[in-house]
Scaffold this motif. Structure first.
Motif, PDB file in Angstrom:
ATOM      1  N   VAL A   1      39.601  43.049  48.302  1.00 33.91           N
ATOM      2  CA  VAL A   1      40.069  44.237  48.714  1.00 33.91           C
ATOM      3  C   VAL A   1      39.482  44.367  50.117  1.00 33.91           C
ATOM      4  CG1 VAL A   1      39.681  46.555  48.501  1.00 33.91           C
ATOM      5  CG2 VAL A   1      39.865  45.363  46.705  1.00 33.91           C
ATOM      6  N   SER A   2      38.676  44.043  50.706  1.00 32.85           N
ATOM      7  CA  SER A   2      38.013  44.041  51.956  1.00 32.85           C
ATOM      8  C   SER A   2      38.928  42.894  52.818  1.00 32.85           C
ATOM      9  CB  SER A   2      36.675  43.475  52.163  1.00 32.85           C
ATOM     10  OG  SER A   2      35.843  44.616  51.319  1.00 32.85           O
ATOM     11  N   LEU A   3      39.337  41.873  52.279  1.00 31.41           N
ATOM     12  CA  LEU A   3      40.017  40.777  52.972  1.00 31.41           C
ATOM     13  C   LEU A   3      41.334  41.455  53.303  1.00 31.41           C
ATOM     14  CD1 LEU A   3      40.102  38.010  54.015  1.00 31.41           C
ATOM     15  CD2 LEU A   3      40.551  37.102  51.935  1.00 31.41           C
ATOM     16  N   VAL A   4      41.889  41.869  52.445  1.00 30.15           N
ATOM     17  CA  VAL A   4      43.376  42.405  52.697  1.00 30.15           C
ATOM     18  C   VAL A   4      43.210  43.443  53.534  1.00 30.15           C
ATOM     19  CG1 VAL A   4      45.409  43.531  51.615  1.00 30.15           C
ATOM     20  CG2 VAL A   4      44.168  41.784  50.344  1.00 30.15           C
ATOM     21  N   ASP A   5      42.249  44.530  53.265  1.00 26.31           N
ATOM     22  CA  ASP A   5      42.094  45.397  54.416  1.00 26.31           C
ATOM     23  C   ASP A   5      42.114  44.896  55.731  1.00 26.31           C
ATOM     24  OD1 ASP A   5      42.177  47.263  52.550  1.00 26.31           O
ATOM     25  OD2 ASP A   5      40.004  47.951  52.559  1.00 26.31           O
ATOM     26  N   GLU A   6      41.248  43.771  56.004  1.00 23.95           N
ATOM     27  CA  GLU A   6      40.957  43.206  57.166  1.00 23.95           C
ATOM     28  C   GLU A   6      42.181  42.461  57.829  1.00 23.95           C
ATOM     29  OE1 GLU A   6      39.164  39.161  59.369  1.00 23.95           O
ATOM     30  OE2 GLU A   6      38.442  39.978  57.555  1.00 23.95           O
ATOM     31  N   LEU A   7      42.985  41.850  56.972  1.00 27.20           N
ATOM     32  CA  LEU A   7      44.412  41.123  57.559  1.00 27.20           C
ATOM     33  C   LEU A   7      45.081  42.287  57.810  1.00 27.20           C
ATOM     34  CD1 LEU A   7      44.917  38.529  54.839  1.00 27.20           C
ATOM     35  CD2 LEU A   7      43.930  38.205  57.093  1.00 27.20           C
ATOM     36  N   LEU A   8      45.592  43.558  57.159  1.00 22.64           N
ATOM     37  CA  LEU A   8      46.283  44.412  57.561  1.00 22.64           C
ATOM     38  C   LEU A   8      45.876  45.070  58.792  1.00 22.64           C
ATOM     39  CD1 LEU A   8      47.218  46.097  54.098  1.00 22.64           C
ATOM     40  CD2 LEU A   8      48.726  44.721  55.612  1.00 22.64           C
ATOM     41  N   ARG A   9      44.534  45.410  59.241  1.00 22.89           N
ATOM     42  CA  ARG A   9      44.101  46.011  60.222  1.00 22.89           C
ATOM     43  C   ARG A   9      44.158  44.957  61.478  1.00 22.89           C
ATOM     44  NH1 ARG A   9      41.110  50.230  61.590  1.00 22.89           N
ATOM     45  NH2 ARG A   9      40.770  50.680  59.322  1.00 22.89           N
TER      46      ARG A   9
ATOM     47  N   GLY B   1      38.050  51.918  62.480  1.00 26.70           N
ATOM     48  CA  GLY B   1      38.105  53.192  61.599  1.00 26.70           C
ATOM     49  C   GLY B   1      36.744  53.648  61.852  1.00 26.70           C
ATOM     50  N   ASP B   2      36.384  54.606  60.759  1.00 22.98           N
ATOM     51  CA  ASP B   2      35.198  55.336  60.670  1.00 22.98           C
ATOM     52  C   ASP B   2      33.806  54.418  60.251  1.00 22.98           C
ATOM     53  OD1 ASP B   2      35.354  55.208  58.184  1.00 22.98           O
ATOM     54  OD2 ASP B   2      35.920  57.452  57.901  1.00 22.98           O
ATOM     55  N   GLY B   3      33.869  53.249  60.053  1.00 23.53           N
ATOM     56  CA  GLY B   3      33.159  52.346  59.766  1.00 23.53           C
ATOM     57  C   GLY B   3      32.731  52.646  58.134  1.00 23.53           C
ATOM     58  N   SER B   4      33.299  53.388  57.417  1.00 26.03           N
ATOM     59  CA  SER B   4      33.080  53.509  56.263  1.00 26.03           C
ATOM     60  C   SER B   4      34.139  52.661  55.106  1.00 26.03           C
ATOM     61  CB  SER B   4      33.431  55.038  55.580  1.00 26.03           C
ATOM     62  OG  SER B   4      35.195  55.217  55.876  1.00 26.03           O
ATOM     63  N   GLY B   5      34.997  51.630  55.990  1.00 23.57           N
ATOM     64  CA  GLY B   5      35.705  50.737  55.354  1.00 23.57           C
ATOM     65  C   GLY B   5      35.037  49.572  55.018  1.00 23.57           C
ATOM     66  N   ARG B   6      35.682  48.458  54.165  1.00 27.82           N
ATOM     67  CA  ARG B   6      35.260  47.520  53.676  1.00 27.82           C
ATOM     68  C   ARG B   6      35.210  46.058  54.598  1.00 27.82           C
ATOM     69  NH1 ARG B   6      37.475  50.254  49.564  1.00 27.82           N
ATOM     70  NH2 ARG B   6      39.131  49.392  49.830  1.00 27.82           N
ATOM     71  N   ILE B   7      35.720  46.587  55.668  1.00 31.97           N
ATOM     72  CA  ILE B   7      35.824  45.108  56.727  1.00 31.97           C
ATOM     73  C   ILE B   7      34.520  44.702  57.097  1.00 31.97           C
ATOM     74  CG2 ILE B   7      36.862  44.506  58.918  1.00 31.97           C
ATOM     75  CD1 ILE B   7      38.895  46.620  58.524  1.00 31.97           C
ATOM     76  N   SER B   8      34.293  43.269  56.868  1.00 32.08           N
ATOM     77  CA  SER B   8      33.085  42.569  57.331  1.00 32.08           C
ATOM     78  C   SER B   8      33.357  41.258  57.673  1.00 32.08           C
ATOM     79  CB  SER B   8      32.275  42.592  56.142  1.00 32.08           C
ATOM     80  OG  SER B   8      31.126  41.637  56.427  1.00 32.08           O
ATOM     81  N   GLY B   9      32.638  40.912  58.780  1.00 32.60           N
ATOM     82  CA  GLY B   9      32.898  39.560  59.335  1.00 32.60           C
ATOM     83  C   GLY B   9      32.332  38.254  58.485  1.00 32.60           C
ATOM     84  N   SER B  10      31.626  38.782  57.476  1.00 32.60           N
ATOM     85  CA  SER B  10      30.971  37.927  56.441  1.00 32.60           C
ATOM     86  C   SER B  10      31.738  37.361  55.304  1.00 32.60           C
ATOM     87  CB  SER B  10      29.596  38.279  56.184  1.00 32.60           C
ATOM     88  OG  SER B  10      29.900  39.305  55.278  1.00 32.60           O
ATOM     89  N   LEU B  11      33.012  38.404  55.119  1.00 36.35           N
ATOM     90  CA  LEU B  11      33.968  37.800  54.012  1.00 36.35           C
ATOM     91  C   LEU B  11      34.397  36.396  54.189  1.00 36.35           C
ATOM     92  CD1 LEU B  11      35.769  41.389  53.910  1.00 36.35           C
ATOM     93  CD2 LEU B  11      34.207  40.211  52.004  1.00 36.35           C
ATOM     94  N   VAL B  12      34.664  35.956  55.164  1.00 40.53           N
ATOM     95  CA  VAL B  12      35.308  34.660  55.075  1.00 40.53           C
ATOM     96  C   VAL B  12      34.822  33.856  56.235  1.00 40.53           C
ATOM     97  CG1 VAL B  12      37.736  35.349  54.794  1.00 40.53           C
ATOM     98  CG2 VAL B  12      36.855  35.592  57.051  1.00 40.53           C
ATOM     99  N   ARG B  13      33.334  33.831  55.985  1.00 41.36           N
ATOM    100  CA  ARG B  13      32.509  32.899  56.649  1.00 41.36           C
ATOM    101  C   ARG B  13      32.554  31.411  56.282  1.00 41.36           C
ATOM    102  NH1 ARG B  13      29.943  35.002  52.361  1.00 41.36           N
ATOM    103  NH2 ARG B  13      28.579  33.563  50.802  1.00 41.36           N
ATOM    104  N   PRO B  14      32.323  30.481  57.312  1.00 40.34           N
ATOM    105  CA  PRO B  14      32.642  28.902  57.064  1.00 40.34           C
ATOM    106  C   PRO B  14      31.824  28.666  55.831  1.00 40.34           C
ATOM    107  CG  PRO B  14      32.463  29.700  59.259  1.00 40.34           C
ATOM    108  CD  PRO B  14      32.152  30.851  58.696  1.00 40.34           C
ATOM    109  N   GLY B  15      32.337  27.691  54.931  1.00 44.85           N
ATOM    110  CA  GLY B  15      31.670  27.544  53.912  1.00 44.85           C
ATOM    111  C   GLY B  15      31.681  28.101  52.597  1.00 44.85           C
ATOM    112  N   ALA B  16      32.129  29.423  52.655  1.00 46.73           N
ATOM    113  CA  ALA B  16      32.351  30.298  51.266  1.00 46.73           C
ATOM    114  C   ALA B  16      33.183  29.451  50.179  1.00 46.73           C
ATOM    115  CB  ALA B  16      33.018  31.608  51.866  1.00 46.73           C
ATOM    116  N   VAL B  17      32.835  29.527  49.127  1.00 44.39           N
ATOM    117  CA  VAL B  17      33.544  28.792  48.360  1.00 44.39           C
ATOM    118  C   VAL B  17      34.271  29.734  47.177  1.00 44.39           C
ATOM    119  CG1 VAL B  17      32.319  26.701  48.308  1.00 44.39           C
ATOM    120  CG2 VAL B  17      31.536  28.780  46.727  1.00 44.39           C
TER     121      VAL B  17
END
Length: 495
Positions: free
Chosen positions: A110-118, A86-102
């Motif tokens: 919100v960002s995770l759903v955006d990422e899955l749909l994209r 997109g234009d970079g203003s979205g909330r997608i981030s590779g750190s959202l589902v980083r290994p070890g997150a609890v």
């Protein structure tokens, strides 16, 4: 970092979101880098400036793999990056589902759903499966009819992820022990160039938590055409002749997931392009927005059923009536009467072959003479994956395979196998194509149908007229290097 040994045509690449979305959009857009596939322990990266070692090292850190770097045209890369991030203003981030997150923060869901749909959009997936297990949450995408793993999420993320999706779909977030259904429309990009997808959501309580399945329906019908489906010239000509007629019944047959609806919409696009017609459709659900057609959606409360809608539609002076599926004798009865009284009726039917559509209609209660009088074409189809032309590997067809294809004389002919490369994200296949058989009854065949002859006798009469069945059409596509023997034998069964 390793320089690529061959030039890259990025516009031909099938982007793998499992790797592209591992890097933050800000990094990819600012430094013009795109990891697009992973093969043999390396990640393939397209970049505008191969000397930007800092950006490439950052990509390697995010992906955990050594990069093979291809220099591509900056303008082309910019276009592809906009499509991916997109234009970079979205909330997608590779750190959202980083290994070890609890845990996941509200905005993280919100960002995770955006990422899955994209990711699903990039892979052109038809479904997203979110399946909780004992240890984690498995997310899979159905691409070209095959389920492929996309990502594993920590179990604590499951509740927030489900809640976000259920809020979007107007479902009850407090109800976790009963199945639910919902829907929403998601838009990617800016308002003036947004791409919209219609998402149907179904939840199901399982042992380890709620399982969600998201069906993605592309609302834009641009690009649908009969020529792109994979029909042989003779089948295409038969379809065009029927669509040019003012009345009659045209049926598309096959099991669930065989592409009947896509063919139906493609035929509808051809009709709308041919002239000024009053076209009304009755669907469950509406999968594409078709400009120029009045589309009616059947509702689950049965206030708007197929049969009720069809009776009402005929009072609106239609030239063409499209019925999503003929399910019962009431719908069939009205459809046949419409075909007899000067309307062209298009619909789908669940049968295994074009010829067995006649048997199915008789079993539903329709008189054979009515079938002979109204049926203009019956098309059976299946979907097979299309070989990647960049990496397909030739070999000789063995005798057992030739027999399985119904053509023993084809032994030793050249066919192709899937291999996998950076263009197809290592899958060996890119997209799917149809395998068809088309029965367009002439006067003699219509007379046989009207007499109610057995299916086997009708098939023999058609074969005498050089009727080409599903397996014969599939064998032609194998010899043309469009798909594999294995794919055909798994998908196309002799009927």
């Amino acid at each position: 970092m390793i320089p690529a040994t061959e030039p890259l045509d990025l516009e031909q690449v099938k982007i793998d979101p499992a790797w592209a979305l591992r890097v933050p959009a800000s990094l990819a857009l600012r430094r013009q880098v795109l990891p697009f596939a992973a093969l043999n322990g390396h990640v393939y990266v397209a970049c505008a400036d191969p000397s930007d070692t800092a950006a490439l090292e950052a990509v390697e850190r995010f992906t955990g793999k050594q990069a093979i770097v291809s220099s591509v045209d900056r303008a082309v890369l910019k276009t592809v990056l906009a499509r991916v991030y997109g234009d970079g203003s979205g909330r997608i981030s590779g750190s959202l589902v980083r290994p070890g997150a609890v845990e996941v923060e509200p905005d993280g869901a919100v960002s995770l759903v955006d990422e899955l749909l994209r990711a699903a959009l990039l892979r052109q997936a038809s479904d997203i499966h979110i399946d909780p297990t004992r240890a984690d949450v498995r997310v899979r995408l159905r691409v070209d009819g095959v389920l492929e793993d996309y990502r594993r999420l920590p179990m604590p993320m499951h509740t927030a992820l489900c809640s976000r999706i259920k809020v979007l779909a107007s479902m009850d977030i407090a109800e976790r022990r009963a199945p639910q259904d919902g829907a929403f429309t998601h838009r990617f990009g800016s308002l003036d160039s947004a791409q919209a997808i219609d998402v149907r959501v179904a939840s199901l309580p399982t042992k380890f938590g709620e399982r969600l399945t998201l069906r993605l329906l592309a609302m834009d019908c641009q690009g649908l055409s009969l020529e792109r489906l994979g029909m042989s010239p003779s089948s295409l000509q038969a379809m065009e002749r029927v669509l040019a007629q003012p009345h009659g019944l045209a049926l598309l047959t096959g099991p669930t997931g065989s592409g009947k609806t896509t063919t139906l919409y493609s035929a509808l696009q051809r009709l709308l392009a041919s002239g000024s017609l009053n076209v009304i459709t009755i669907e469950d659900p509406i999968e594409y927005d078709i400009p120029g057609a009045a589309q009616v959606e059947v509702d689950s409360a049965d206030k708007v059923s197929f049969a009720k809608s069809l009776r009402s539609v005929l009072r609106h002076d239609p030239d063409v009536v499209v019925i999503g599926e003929i399910r019962d004798i009431d719908t069939l009865d009205v459809a046949v009467k419409a075909a007899l009284t000067g309307h062209l009726v298009l619909s789908t039917l669940h049968t295994n072959s074009a010829v067995s559509a006649v048997t199915r209609l008789i079993n539903m209660g329709l008189e054979p003479y009515l079938i002979g009088a109204t049926l203009r074409v019956s098309v059976a189809q299946r979907l097979v994956r299309r070989l990647c032309r960049h990496c397909r590997k030739p070999r000789a067809l063995n005798r057992a395979e030739a027999h399985a294809l119904g053509s023993p004389d084809l032994a030793e002919a050249q066919v192709y196998e899937a291999q996998g490369c950076m263009y197809c994200a290592g899958r060996g296949f890119v997209g799917r194509m149809g395998v068809f058989e088309c029965m367009a009854p002439d006067a003699e065949t219509a007379a046989l149908i009207s007499k109610g002859v057995p299916e086997a006798e009708l098939l023999e009469a058609l074969k005498a007229k050089h009727f080409r069945g599903l397996m014969e059409d599939a064998a032609m596509k194998v010899l043309a290097g469009l798909t594999t023997v294995k794919e055909v034998l798994e998908v196309v069964a002799e009927s």
